[in-house]
Write a protein that holds these residues in place. Structure first.
Motif, PDB file in Angstrom:
ATOM      1  N   SER A 307       0.846  -1.189   0.000  1.00  0.00           N
ATOM      2  CA  SER A 307       0.000   0.000   0.000  1.00  0.00           C
ATOM      3  C   SER A 307       0.883   1.240   0.000  1.00  0.00           C
ATOM      4  CB  SER A 307      -0.916   0.020   1.235  1.00  0.00           C
ATOM      5  OG  SER A 307      -0.134   0.162   2.419  1.00  0.00           O
ATOM      6  N   ASN A 308       0.294   2.373  -0.285  1.00  0.00           N
ATOM      7  CA  ASN A 308       1.047   3.624  -0.220  1.00  0.00           C
ATOM      8  C   ASN A 308       1.578   3.855   1.184  1.00  0.00           C
ATOM      9  OD1 ASN A 308       0.308   3.982  -2.873  1.00  0.00           O
ATOM     10  ND2 ASN A 308      -1.230   5.552  -2.460  1.00  0.00           N
ATOM     11  N   VAL A 309       0.741   3.593   2.166  1.00  0.00           N
ATOM     12  CA  VAL A 309       1.146   3.774   3.568  1.00  0.00           C
ATOM     13  C   VAL A 309       2.272   2.821   3.917  1.00  0.00           C
ATOM     14  CG1 VAL A 309       0.406   3.552   5.969  1.00  0.00           C
ATOM     15  CG2 VAL A 309      -1.091   4.664   4.307  1.00  0.00           C
ATOM     16  N   CYS A 312       5.559   4.085   2.580  1.00  0.00           N
ATOM     17  CA  CYS A 312       6.076   5.193   3.400  1.00  0.00           C
ATOM     18  C   CYS A 312       6.672   4.676   4.700  1.00  0.00           C
ATOM     19  CB  CYS A 312       4.962   6.196   3.693  1.00  0.00           C
ATOM     20  SG  CYS A 312       4.431   7.165   2.274  1.00  0.00           S
ATOM     21  N   GLU A 313       6.007   3.714   5.306  1.00  0.00           N
ATOM     22  CA  GLU A 313       6.505   3.152   6.567  1.00  0.00           C
ATOM     23  C   GLU A 313       7.815   2.409   6.354  1.00  0.00           C
ATOM     24  OE1 GLU A 313       3.246   0.784   7.892  1.00  0.00           O
ATOM     25  OE2 GLU A 313       2.226   2.465   8.886  1.00  0.00           O
TER      26      GLU A 313
END
Length: 351
Positions: A307-309, A312-313
């Protein structure tokens, strides 16, 4: 001189050369280490003064990719390619496709991606002749914009997190009001400038091209300075985001920053710079830790249920790696890059 006696040779597994008369392609592929998986690394196109300079660059860059992947916890090795030529005048679809054929000759030991002078569109041309291309397709975005395979957003975010950790380590504070000198505001440097501006930093920028300097000045309130003076400024952070060797025997005596953390590869011209920075009391974030966001992005794009999140994580995890290296350096008195190298080599050669 034998390749094995070259000062930048570092247990490289293979080094391949091509001179394709029909397209003008002159290139080198260096595979450093595949203990953790196929080697992955970008292709740089640059008008090197001669083949010796190109060879030195590809040897250093490829070994750095192995260390970068190991410290980022990725199941891949390190490799790199360089094309000798001016990316503004010497590119053609035929040349890029010839490069794809050259990559194919490595039988999957090297996976090519974009780097300085090479765009995602160029890698797409290479991919017409090889399946061993990465970073040219994407499904997850790190900045909310359409995913296009460009690793620059992830690279800049990783450098931003590294600067945050270094500022916390040195000043026990956040980024508000910190002065940052960015050398090079290209695809990564300009994005980094935006992130730092939003975090409340005061920016000074330099580059050999004017376009992005003017953007940084207008949008982020940056002060434009010359490339020859950027490293001398009395700032909190010096961020090299152009080509390598920014920290060398000519610049180290006049460095004005307390922290060095940037996106450029091979920021230290020689290994001795690592020790000299420590002696000068300058906190150096090893480049291959700070700029690992790009290869993390390329790997993460292959995950089916990401996922996009999640991307980023994953990039934000660079913070933990940087923090561990800075803390070990402080507690042992060993220079930061030496600490990082020892950790990376333990991973690489015990695999």
């Amino acid at each position: 001189m034998s390749i094995f006696d070259h000062p930048d040779y570092d247990k490289h597994e293979s080094i391949s050369f091509i001179n394709d008369a029909s397209t003008g392609l002159k290139a080198i592929i260096a595979v450093h280490n595949t203990n953790l998986g196929p080697s992955v690394g970008g292709c740089r196109m640059f008008p090197y003064a001669n083949s010796h300079a190109a060879l030195a660059d590809v040897l250093r860059l490829s070994s750095g990719m192995s260390y970068k992947a190991a410290m980022a916890g990725l199941p891949q090795g390190g490799g790199k390619a360089v094309i000798i030529g001016d990316p503004k005048t010497d590119k053609s679809h035929a040349l890029m496709q010839a490069m794809g054929k050259f990559v194919n000759s490595c039988d999957g030991k090297y996976i090519i991606a974009e780097d300085s002078g090479i765009s995602v569109a160029d890698v797409n041309q290479m991919a017409k002749k090889t399946k061993f291309a990465g970073g040219n397709t994407a499904q997850y975005s790190i900045d909310g914009l359409p995913a296009d395979g460009n690793p620059a957003p992830a690279t800049s975010l990783g450098v931003f997190h590294s600067i945050q950790v270094a500022v916390e380590h040195v000043f026990n504070s956040d980024l508000t009001g910190k002065k940052v000198a960015i050398q090079g505001v290209g695809h990564v440097g300009l994005r980094l400038a935006k992130l730092l501006h939003e975090a409340g930093c005061e920016l000074m920028v330099s580059d050999i091209f004017d376009d992005n300097l003017l953007i940084a000045e207008k949008q982020f309130g940056a002060t434009i300075v010359s490339n020859s003076d950027i490293h001398k400024l009395d700032v909190d952070i010096f961020s090299p985001c152009a080509l390598g060797g920014a920290i060398n025997e000519n610049t180290i005596t006049s460095l004005g920053a307390s922290i060095i953390a940037g996106a450029a590869n091979n920021q230290l011209a020689t290994n001795e710079m690592d020790r000299l920075l420590l002696e000068k009391g300058i906190c150096y974030v090893p480049d291959y830790l700070a700029n690992a966001g790009g290869i993390i992005d390329i790997h993460y794009q292959s995950i089916k249920n990401g996922s996009n999140v999640g991307l980023c994580e994953r990039v934000a995890g660079i913070s933990n790696t940087v923090r561990a290296v800075l803390e070990e350096s402080s507690s042992t008195g060993i220079p930061t890059q030496t600490v990082a190298n020892m950790k990376a080599e333990k991973i690489l050669y015990s695999a």
